[in-house]
Motif scaffolding. Structure first.
Motif, short mmCIF file in Angstrom:
data_model
loop_
_atom_site.label_atom_id
_atom_site.label_comp_id
_atom_site.label_asym_id
_atom_site.label_seq_id
_atom_site.Cartn_x
_atom_site.Cartn_y
_atom_site.Cartn_z
N TRP A 17 16.52 18.41 -2.92
CA TRP A 17 15.84 19.53 -3.56
C TRP A 17 15.31 19.10 -4.93
N ALA A 18 16.10 18.31 -5.65
CA ALA A 18 15.67 17.82 -6.96
C ALA A 18 14.45 16.90 -6.86
N ALA A 19 14.21 16.34 -5.68
CA ALA A 19 13.08 15.44 -5.47
C ALA A 19 11.77 16.16 -5.22
N GLU A 20 11.80 17.47 -5.02
CA GLU A 20 10.59 18.20 -4.66
C GLU A 20 9.45 18.06 -5.68
N PRO A 21 9.69 18.05 -6.99
CA PRO A 21 8.57 17.86 -7.92
C PRO A 21 7.83 16.54 -7.68
N ALA A 22 8.58 15.46 -7.53
CA ALA A 22 7.95 14.15 -7.29
C ALA A 22 7.28 14.11 -5.94
N LEU A 23 7.91 14.70 -4.93
CA LEU A 23 7.35 14.71 -3.58
C LEU A 23 6.03 15.48 -3.54
N LEU A 200 10.91 5.37 3.04
CA LEU A 200 10.43 4.07 3.49
C LEU A 200 8.95 4.20 3.85
N PHE A 201 8.10 3.50 3.09
CA PHE A 201 6.66 3.49 3.32
C PHE A 201 6.32 2.29 4.21
N ILE A 202 5.61 2.54 5.29
CA ILE A 202 5.25 1.48 6.23
C ILE A 202 3.73 1.39 6.31
N GLY A 203 3.20 0.25 5.90
CA GLY A 203 1.76 0.06 5.89
C GLY A 203 1.20 -0.19 7.28
N GLU A 204 -0.11 -0.14 7.38
CA GLU A 204 -0.78 -0.37 8.66
C GLU A 204 -0.47 -1.76 9.21
N ASP A 205 -0.19 -2.70 8.30
CA ASP A 205 0.13 -4.06 8.71
C ASP A 205 1.62 -4.25 9.02
N GLY A 206 2.38 -3.14 8.98
CA GLY A 206 3.81 -3.22 9.26
C GLY A 206 4.67 -3.52 8.05
N SER A 207 4.07 -3.73 6.89
CA SER A 207 4.85 -4.02 5.68
C SER A 207 5.71 -2.81 5.30
N ARG A 208 6.89 -3.08 4.76
CA ARG A 208 7.87 -2.04 4.43
C ARG A 208 8.09 -2.01 2.92
N HIS A 209 8.07 -0.80 2.37
CA HIS A 209 8.24 -0.62 0.94
C HIS A 209 9.18 0.56 0.73
N GLY A 210 10.44 0.25 0.43
CA GLY A 210 11.45 1.30 0.34
C GLY A 210 11.67 1.82 -1.06
N VAL A 211 11.96 3.11 -1.13
CA VAL A 211 12.42 3.74 -2.37
C VAL A 211 13.80 4.30 -2.02
N TRP A 212 14.81 3.47 -2.18
CA TRP A 212 16.13 3.75 -1.64
C TRP A 212 17.01 4.47 -2.66
N GLY A 213 17.36 5.71 -2.32
CA GLY A 213 18.26 6.49 -3.18
C GLY A 213 17.62 7.03 -4.44
N THR A 214 16.35 6.71 -4.67
CA THR A 214 15.67 7.14 -5.90
C THR A 214 14.35 7.83 -5.57
N ALA A 215 14.26 8.47 -4.42
CA ALA A 215 13.00 9.08 -4.00
C ALA A 215 12.69 10.37 -4.74
N ARG A 216 13.40 10.63 -5.82
CA ARG A 216 13.02 11.75 -6.68
C ARG A 216 12.25 11.25 -7.90
N SER A 217 11.92 9.95 -7.92
CA SER A 217 11.14 9.35 -9.00
C SER A 217 9.69 9.26 -8.57
N HIS A 218 8.80 10.00 -9.23
CA HIS A 218 7.40 9.95 -8.85
C HIS A 218 6.78 8.57 -9.06
#
Length: 293
Positions: A17-23, A200-218
């Motif tokens: 819920w605290a992540a909603e502003p950044a989301l 976890l952001f997954i690009g069209e090329d399959g690349s992975r870019h995680g925001v682990w445990g901190t997805a409330r940070s814009h």
């Protein structure tokens, strides 16, 4: 092709819920460039005497509900999001599993419809103190989320949705190496899980870019979206009325992020709009939300 975002959370997770502003800022900035999969973590099969959640230090005291109240107040203080932990004394949930399954059923109508439904559940739990742990209440939540209720009801009780939620639990309970390296593995009800909220952001090329445990940070979410190949479509600040028209009900903290306004300046503007019957305040225990008048 939009980048995929696998967003790990639970309807009753206070930090989610605290992540909603950044989301919401992310949703606006990368409009049309991201496609979300809302992965449900099932943080409580059963609340009660034996419940333990490492992330919120729930279960360290003699009463898990007292611990939940303390945890929610800590999150409210840190995030400035409106919350009302009296749900745990007046209307405590028995489990979060039915709400998680309901979110998976809503996903059958598209990720945006699913987000609307998830948001309705979060508001209902976090400050409206609604006992959203049984089918009748979860079906009723389809109306404000603007779902096709008949289709939603069929999906909610289908075997396919049960299997979809089981797959989510398996994914959440088998944290990837990246999450472990980021220190974003928690233990709930005796089982390891990915820390919430994570993305976890997954690009069209399959690349992975995680925001682990901190997805409330814009900034962290924005950086991962760009790394996954998403283009930023909107820049600058929204006006408060425009933000509320786009997202419907917004907390003051969400409007600070969406409108890029300092808290005192924004508060004065919002109350002026309320005085002029353009906005309506919705007062919660630890904050205020705003909706069209």
């Amino acid at each position: 092709m939009p980048a995929q975002v696998r967003f790990y959370s639970d309807p009753a997770c206070a930090w989610s819920w605290a992540a909603e502003p950044a989301l919401r800022r992310l949703l606006w900035e990368f409009e049309g460039e991201l496609e979300f999969v809302w992965v449900m973590g099932g943080i409580a099969r059963r609340y009660g005497r034996g419940y333990r959640d490492e992330e919120g230090r729930i279960g360290e005291g003699p009463d898990c509900f007292a611990d939940l109240i303390s945890h929610w107040l800590d999150v409210a203080a840190a995030s400035e999001m409106p919350m009302d932990p009296r749900i745990w004394t007046e209307n405590p949930l028995a489990t979060t599993y039915p709400a998680c399954q309901a979110v998976k059923a809503a996903a059958e109508q598209g990720w945006e419809a699913c987000y609307r439904y998830l948001r309705v559940l979060r508001e209902g739990l976090m400050f409206e103190r609604r006992k959203l742990d049984h089918p009748e209440a979860l079906l009723e939540a389809a109306r404000p989320a603007r779902l096709d209720r008949r289709r939603f009801e069929i999906d909610l009780f289908s075997e396919a949705i049960t299997e979809a939620f089981a797959a989510d639990l398996d994914e959440v309970r088998n944290p990837p190496a990246e999450a472990r390296e980021a220190g974003a593995v928690r233990r709930t009800e005796g089982k390891e899980r990915i820390g919430f909220p994570s993305a976890l952001f997954i690009g069209e090329d399959g690349s992975r870019h995680g925001v682990w445990g901190t997805a409330r940070s814009h900034p962290a979410l924005r950086e991962a979206a760009l790394a996954a190949g998403a283009r930023q479509m909107n820049e600058g600040a929204l006006e408060p009325v425009e933000a509320i028209r786009r997202f419907r009900r917004c907390a003051t903290r969400e409007l600070e992020i969406l409108c890029d306004r300092a808290g005192p300046v924004l508060a004065a503007e919002l109350w002026t709009l309320a005085r002029d019957w353009k906005l309506k305040p919705v007062v919660a225990l630890t904050g205020t939300l705003w909706e069209p008048a």
